[in-house]
Motif scaffolding. Structure first.
Motif, PDB file in Angstrom:
ATOM      1  N   ARG A  29     -82.009  60.311  49.643  1.00 36.91           N
ATOM      2  CA  ARG A  29     -83.317  60.315  50.287  1.00 36.91           C
ATOM      3  C   ARG A  29     -83.280  61.272  51.472  1.00 36.91           C
ATOM      4  O   ARG A  29     -82.233  61.725  51.903  1.00 36.91           O
ATOM      5  CB  ARG A  29     -83.707  58.900  50.723  1.00 36.91           C
ATOM      6  CG  ARG A  29     -82.687  58.203  51.577  1.00 36.91           C
ATOM      7  CD  ARG A  29     -82.937  56.698  51.634  1.00 36.91           C
ATOM      8  NE  ARG A  29     -82.001  56.027  52.529  1.00 36.91           N
ATOM      9  CZ  ARG A  29     -80.779  55.644  52.196  1.00 36.91           C
ATOM     10  NH1 ARG A  29     -80.316  55.880  50.973  1.00 36.91           N
ATOM     11  NH2 ARG A  29     -79.993  55.024  53.057  1.00 36.91           N
ATOM     12  N   ARG A  30     -84.466  61.564  52.016  1.00 39.27           N
ATOM     13  CA  ARG A  30     -84.612  62.625  53.012  1.00 39.27           C
ATOM     14  C   ARG A  30     -83.800  62.376  54.284  1.00 39.27           C
ATOM     15  O   ARG A  30     -83.232  63.308  54.858  1.00 39.27           O
ATOM     16  CB  ARG A  30     -86.099  62.790  53.360  1.00 39.27           C
ATOM     17  CG  ARG A  30     -86.425  63.961  54.292  1.00 39.27           C
ATOM     18  CD  ARG A  30     -86.241  65.310  53.627  1.00 39.27           C
ATOM     19  NE  ARG A  30     -87.010  65.438  52.415  1.00 39.27           N
ATOM     20  CZ  ARG A  30     -88.299  65.842  52.353  1.00 39.27           C
ATOM     21  NH1 ARG A  30     -88.953  66.145  53.460  1.00 39.27           N
ATOM     22  NH2 ARG A  30     -88.903  65.958  51.183  1.00 39.27           N
ATOM     23  N   SER A  31     -83.710  61.121  54.738  1.00 39.82           N
ATOM     24  CA  SER A  31     -82.990  60.859  55.986  1.00 39.82           C
ATOM     25  C   SER A  31     -81.516  61.221  55.874  1.00 39.82           C
ATOM     26  O   SER A  31     -80.897  61.659  56.854  1.00 39.82           O
ATOM     27  CB  SER A  31     -83.142  59.389  56.391  1.00 39.82           C
ATOM     28  OG  SER A  31     -82.581  58.539  55.407  1.00 39.82           O
ATOM     29  N   ALA A  56     -85.726  53.753  46.506  1.00 43.07           N
ATOM     30  CA  ALA A  56     -85.213  54.170  47.809  1.00 43.07           C
ATOM     31  C   ALA A  56     -86.181  55.143  48.479  1.00 43.07           C
ATOM     32  O   ALA A  56     -86.413  55.082  49.698  1.00 43.07           O
ATOM     33  CB  ALA A  56     -83.839  54.809  47.649  1.00 43.07           C
ATOM     34  N   GLU A  60     -88.403  54.547  52.070  1.00 39.26           N
ATOM     35  CA  GLU A  60     -88.319  55.474  53.207  1.00 39.26           C
ATOM     36  C   GLU A  60     -89.668  56.103  53.537  1.00 39.26           C
ATOM     37  O   GLU A  60     -90.006  56.289  54.708  1.00 39.26           O
ATOM     38  CB  GLU A  60     -87.294  56.563  52.915  1.00 39.26           C
ATOM     39  CG  GLU A  60     -87.095  57.510  54.090  1.00 39.26           C
ATOM     40  CD  GLU A  60     -85.689  58.039  54.179  1.00 39.26           C
ATOM     41  OE1 GLU A  60     -84.754  57.232  54.404  1.00 39.26           O
ATOM     42  OE2 GLU A  60     -85.521  59.258  54.022  1.00 39.26           O
ATOM     43  N   GLY A  64     -90.326  54.840  57.108  1.00 41.58           N
ATOM     44  CA  GLY A  64     -89.549  55.774  57.915  1.00 41.58           C
ATOM     45  C   GLY A  64     -90.364  56.978  58.358  1.00 41.58           C
ATOM     46  O   GLY A  64     -91.564  57.069  58.111  1.00 41.58           O
ATOM     47  N   ALA A  66     -88.818  60.263  58.061  1.00 41.04           N
ATOM     48  CA  ALA A  66     -88.150  61.465  57.570  1.00 41.04           C
ATOM     49  C   ALA A  66     -89.086  62.375  56.777  1.00 41.04           C
ATOM     50  O   ALA A  66     -88.913  63.602  56.786  1.00 41.04           O
ATOM     51  CB  ALA A  66     -86.949  61.071  56.702  1.00 41.04           C
ATOM     52  N   TYR A  67     -90.069  61.785  56.102  1.00 42.49           N
ATOM     53  CA  TYR A  67     -90.982  62.591  55.291  1.00 42.49           C
ATOM     54  C   TYR A  67     -92.268  62.959  56.042  1.00 42.49           C
ATOM     55  O   TYR A  67     -93.157  63.590  55.472  1.00 42.49           O
ATOM     56  CB  TYR A  67     -91.348  61.828  54.008  1.00 42.49           C
ATOM     57  CG  TYR A  67     -90.204  61.705  53.035  1.00 42.49           C
ATOM     58  CD1 TYR A  67     -89.924  62.711  52.125  1.00 42.49           C
ATOM     59  CD2 TYR A  67     -89.395  60.569  53.028  1.00 42.49           C
ATOM     60  CE1 TYR A  67     -88.869  62.601  51.234  1.00 42.49           C
ATOM     61  CE2 TYR A  67     -88.339  60.446  52.132  1.00 42.49           C
ATOM     62  CZ  TYR A  67     -88.075  61.471  51.245  1.00 42.49           C
ATOM     63  OH  TYR A  67     -87.021  61.359  50.363  1.00 42.49           O
TER      64      TYR A  67
END
Length: 383
Positions: A29-31, A56, A60, A64, A66-67
């Protein structure tokens, strides 16, 4: 190699490589890209590949940041959710392939791959044709534009047809959700046929990698649940079936037989690489390292062990290796299967149930991802 306990960093992960097992990160995933975590794991020799999971990604995107930047850009352009999902996945696939490119180069394409799935409806829905799925896979492959990118395809009847079509076009495939020896044998046959079609088309077989993965923890969970409710006699220590280990040993024997066949020798002479077997040892989104026992017990040359971030860390700290656990164990595996079948476990029924559950699970995960993306786009992807 004798048994040992390793407490330092990722020594046991690196020693898996000495046994011919490639550790992969399950749950890309991006993180993990933005934080440099994947880059550090690759540089330390603790990860040799990665695979994504829509569940997942959905978690995120929903919870989250991150995106956030990419989603904000997509929201400003009024990009629809389905297209935005494709953009997020393609970005992750490209970035992860770039991080693993040194491994890909050092191993001359044997390792260093990244696999990512397709939205079911992107390829035409539940009744997808092989060509429609191959078209969608080709689009993802083009978007990645990386030689170490693989497309994930489930080992359903429709998925097997799509796998053959993709391989024939020169698209690397990661066949997922194999729950039985019979299904694995079908995957191998399709792989052979796809490569033979690619060879007839004049394609470079060395550039068409493939994996075949078994979610071993889910096999054990289903069989053990049947034992607990009394549908079969208890078997093994503490009532645990060890069904996955038996299936893995039988699958590995079929792997060896395939590589010893005249059909494989002809493909190998044309440059083909073996289709490696992957053990998916837990859930990509797990926070507890439940997959460590599988990492320890599924060891043989030419295989891959796909672990969550939590299991990777735990295996590196306290894993035990006991050398090759699969080669030459066909007799013991058959005895275990017979014992369970006599107790009432139908492995055909187990595989059928797990295949159906997997299709539902994957469909829901992609739906959750699209829903999370749509929510973020509606609010301008704040965060």
């Amino acid at each position: 190699m004798g048994e040992r306990t390793v407490t330092s960093g990722g020594e046991v992960l690196r020693e898996l490589l000495a046994e011919g097992v490639s550790p992969w990160l399950d749950g890309l995933r991006r993180s993990l890209l933005a934080s440099g975590t994947l880059a550090r794991l690759v540089a330390a020799g603790e990860v040799r590949g990665a695979t994504s999971d829509p569940g997942a990604l959905a978690a995120e995107v929903a919870g989250g940041t991150a995106y956030g930047q990419q989603l904000a850009h997509l929201a400003c352009r009024s990009v629809p959710p389905a297209t935005a999902v494709q953009a997020l996945c393609a970005y992750d696939l490209r970035a992860a392939c770039d991080e693993l490119r040194p491994v890909f180069a050092a191993t001359q394409g044997l390792d260093g791959h990244v696999s990512m799935g397709l939205e079911p409806w992107l390829a035409g829905g539940a009744r997808v044709t092989a060509d429609a799925f191959a078209d969608a896979a080709a689009a993802l492959h083009r978007a990645a534009c990386r030689p170490n990118a693989l497309v994930k395809i489930p080992a359903t009847d429709e998925g097997l047809a799509a796998t053959g079509a993709c391989l024939a076009r020169g698209i690397g495939v990661h066949v997922t959700d194999i729950f039985s020896v019979r299904r694995y044998e079908q995957v191998v046959d399709v792989w052979f046929a796809g490569l033979e079609r690619a060879r007839a088309a004049g394609l470079d077989l060395s550039a068409i990698p493939s994996l075949a993965s078994l979610p071993v923890a889910r096999i054990d969970a289903e069989v053990d649940a049947r034992l607990r409710v009394g549908r079969a006699g208890r078997s093994g220590s503490g009532g645990r079936s060890a069904a996955a280990l038996a299936i893995a040993r039988l699958v590995y024997r079929r792997y060896e037989e395939g590589l010893g066949s005249a059909r494989w020798r002809g493909l190998a002479a044309a440059g083909a690489r073996p289709q490696r077997v992957m053990w998916s040892v837990g859930s990509p989104v797990e926070t507890e390292p439940r997959g460590v026992p599988y990492v320890e017990s599924l060891v043989a040359w030419g295989t891959v062990s796909a672990m969550s971030e939590a299991t990777l860390a735990a295996a590196g700290r306290r894993g035990r290796l006991r050398g090759d656990t699969l080669t030459g164990q066909e007799g013991a595996a058959r005895a275990a299967v017979v014992r369970l079948e006599r107790g009432g476990v139908s492995f055909g029924e187990v595989a059928g149930v797990l295949e159906e559950e997997s299709a539902v699970r994957v469909g829901r995960a992609w739906g959750a991802l699209r829903g999370a993306v749509a929510d973020r786009l509606r609010v301008g992807a704040g965060g």
